[in-house]
Design a protein around this motif. Sequence first.
Motif, PDB file in Angstrom:
ATOM      1  N   SER A 177       2.272   2.209 -13.478  1.00  0.00           N
ATOM      2  CA  SER A 177       2.709   0.818 -13.329  1.00  0.00           C
ATOM      3  C   SER A 177       1.579  -0.038 -12.787  1.00  0.00           C
ATOM      4  O   SER A 177       0.588   0.471 -12.255  1.00  0.00           O
ATOM      5  N   MET A 178       1.744  -1.338 -12.907  1.00  0.00           N
ATOM      6  CA  MET A 178       0.761  -2.255 -12.354  1.00  0.00           C
ATOM      7  C   MET A 178       0.671  -2.071 -10.838  1.00  0.00           C
ATOM      8  O   MET A 178      -0.417  -2.130 -10.270  1.00  0.00           O
ATOM      9  N   SER A 179       1.804  -1.823 -10.193  1.00  0.00           N
ATOM     10  CA  SER A 179       1.779  -1.624  -8.736  1.00  0.00           C
ATOM     11  C   SER A 179       1.035  -0.356  -8.354  1.00  0.00           C
ATOM     12  O   SER A 179       0.394  -0.306  -7.292  1.00  0.00           O
ATOM     13  N   ASP A 180       1.075   0.687  -9.215  1.00  0.00           N
ATOM     14  CA  ASP A 180       0.287   1.899  -8.949  1.00  0.00           C
ATOM     15  C   ASP A 180      -1.200   1.560  -8.892  1.00  0.00           C
ATOM     16  O   ASP A 180      -1.939   2.058  -8.025  1.00  0.00           O
ATOM     17  N   LEU A 181      -1.641   0.735  -9.827  1.00  0.00           N
ATOM     18  CA  LEU A 181      -3.057   0.375  -9.879  1.00  0.00           C
ATOM     19  C   LEU A 181      -3.423  -0.560  -8.736  1.00  0.00           C
ATOM     20  O   LEU A 181      -4.482  -0.414  -8.112  1.00  0.00           O
ATOM     21  N   GLN A 182      -2.562  -1.504  -8.444  1.00  0.00           N
ATOM     22  CA  GLN A 182      -2.834  -2.431  -7.341  1.00  0.00           C
ATOM     23  C   GLN A 182      -2.963  -1.709  -6.009  1.00  0.00           C
ATOM     24  O   GLN A 182      -3.765  -2.099  -5.155  1.00  0.00           O
ATOM     25  N   ALA A 183      -2.199  -0.636  -5.856  1.00  0.00           N
ATOM     26  CA  ALA A 183      -2.195   0.095  -4.589  1.00  0.00           C
ATOM     27  C   ALA A 183      -3.531   0.761  -4.292  1.00  0.00           C
ATOM     28  O   ALA A 183      -3.811   1.107  -3.127  1.00  0.00           O
ATOM     29  N   LYS A 184      -4.363   0.954  -5.313  1.00  0.00           N
ATOM     30  CA  LYS A 184      -5.663   1.600  -5.107  1.00  0.00           C
ATOM     31  C   LYS A 184      -6.697   0.655  -4.493  1.00  0.00           C
ATOM     32  O   LYS A 184      -7.753   1.093  -4.034  1.00  0.00           O
TER      33      LYS A 184
END
Length: 410
Positions: A177-184
Motif C-alpha cells: 500500500s501507499m502507507s507501507d511505502l510512506q512508513a519507510k
Amino acid sequence: MKLLHAADLHIDSPLRGLSSYEGAPSQELRTASRRALENLVALAIAEEVTAVLLAGDIYDGDWPDFQTGLFFTRQMSRLDDAGIPVYMVSGNHDAESQMTRQLRLPKNVHVLDSRAPETIRDEGRGLAVHGQGFAERDITANLSLSYPDPCRDLFNVGLLHTALTGRDGHAPYAPCSMSDLQAKNYDYWALGHVHTREVVSQDPWIVFPGNLQGRSARETGPKGCTLVTIENLRVKSAVHHDLDVARWHHLRVDVSSATDADSALDLVRTQLASLPGGRLRAARVSLTGRSSAHLQLWNDRPRFVNEIRSLANEFGELWVEKVRIETRTPDAPDEGATGLLTELRRTADALRADEDALRRLITATPLYASLPGDARGQDGIRPQDPQWLSRLGEDAMDLLEAMLTEGRTR
C-alpha cells in the motif's frame, strides 16, 4: 543531484505475428525497444545525471541468444564512460528463475539482491538506494515491509517492482500500500511494473514512470522515463521525458453522423490527420456510434478496412494495425446481443489482465492436448508467450463481435 528513473524496458520484446498484418513496419517495431534505450542513455549523458534507476523488467524474459545481453551491456558501458552509475532490480519478466543466460555487467551497474532487501550507499554522491529484485516470477509477498531504514544525511531511494494495491491489466505482484511505502520515510520511491505513467504521491514521491516503449495498441500515448531533480535532499521536480520511437494510438471514431461508408471514411481521415508526427505511429481504429452506415460497413467490411489502411498512406509514417467496427444501427435495442457483447467484453478484459487464467483456459481444453507437436512453438500456438496470449484474446473478441453483430443485422 539528478536521477533518471525508468522501468519496463522489455528489451527485444518479440512482437511475434507482425508479418501477418498487411504493411506492418515489422523491423521498426521489433527494434523500437532498443532505440528507446539508446534514447534513455543519450538523455542521461546529456543531463549529466547522478545515477540511473531501473525498476525491473529490463528484459522481456529469458534471452533467445546472447544478442539481447550484448546490446544492454553496450548501453551500460556508454553510461560507465560518462561516469554514471546504474542501480537496477529484476521484475517478474526477468526474475532470477526466468533467466538461463547471463553476461557480466560493466562495473557501474549495481544489481540489487533478489534474496533479501539490500542497501547501496554512495556517500560521495549523497545517495542511498534500497531495493530487492524478484527471485521468482510470481512474488505475492509484500517485499517493501522488509526494506531497511533510511540512511541519515543521504537522499534515500526505494527501488521496487510492484502493482501496489492493484492496477488494471497488471498482475498483483509484490503487493503493498501507499502507507507501507510512506512508513519507510524514503525521499523517492522508484517503482516499476505498471506501464502507464503515474505519480502516486508527492509526499513522499512515489512514481511509476511507465514503460519505455509502447508494445501494442493497449499501450498508447507517450512513453519514456522520469527525470528527478533534487536540491538539499528534497525532490524539486519529477518530469516525464518522451523516449519512444514508435507510438501507439487507439482512435475511437464516432460515426453516428455518417450516412454511408464514404462519409464514415471522411470522419476517419480527420482523426488520422490529427495524430502528431515526429515518429512512427501505429494506430488501431474503432468505429463507434449508432449509424445509418452500420449495415454497409459490416456487409462490405474487407473493402472498408483496406480503404482505411490506404488513407493512412497519406500521412507519412502511419500504420493502421487493426480496424474494429463497433457501430450499431440507429434503432438497435440495448438488450439481447448488445448486452451479451458487454458481458463478453468484460470477460475478455478480465482474462487479458490475468495471463495465467487465459493460459489455463487454453491448455486445459481437450483440443489443445490433441494438437500435433508441429502446431506449437515459434510459429504456432504459444500459450507461454504473453504477447501471443494478448493477441489471441483480442482476435477472439473481434470474431465474436463480428458473429453477433452480423447475426443481429441479417
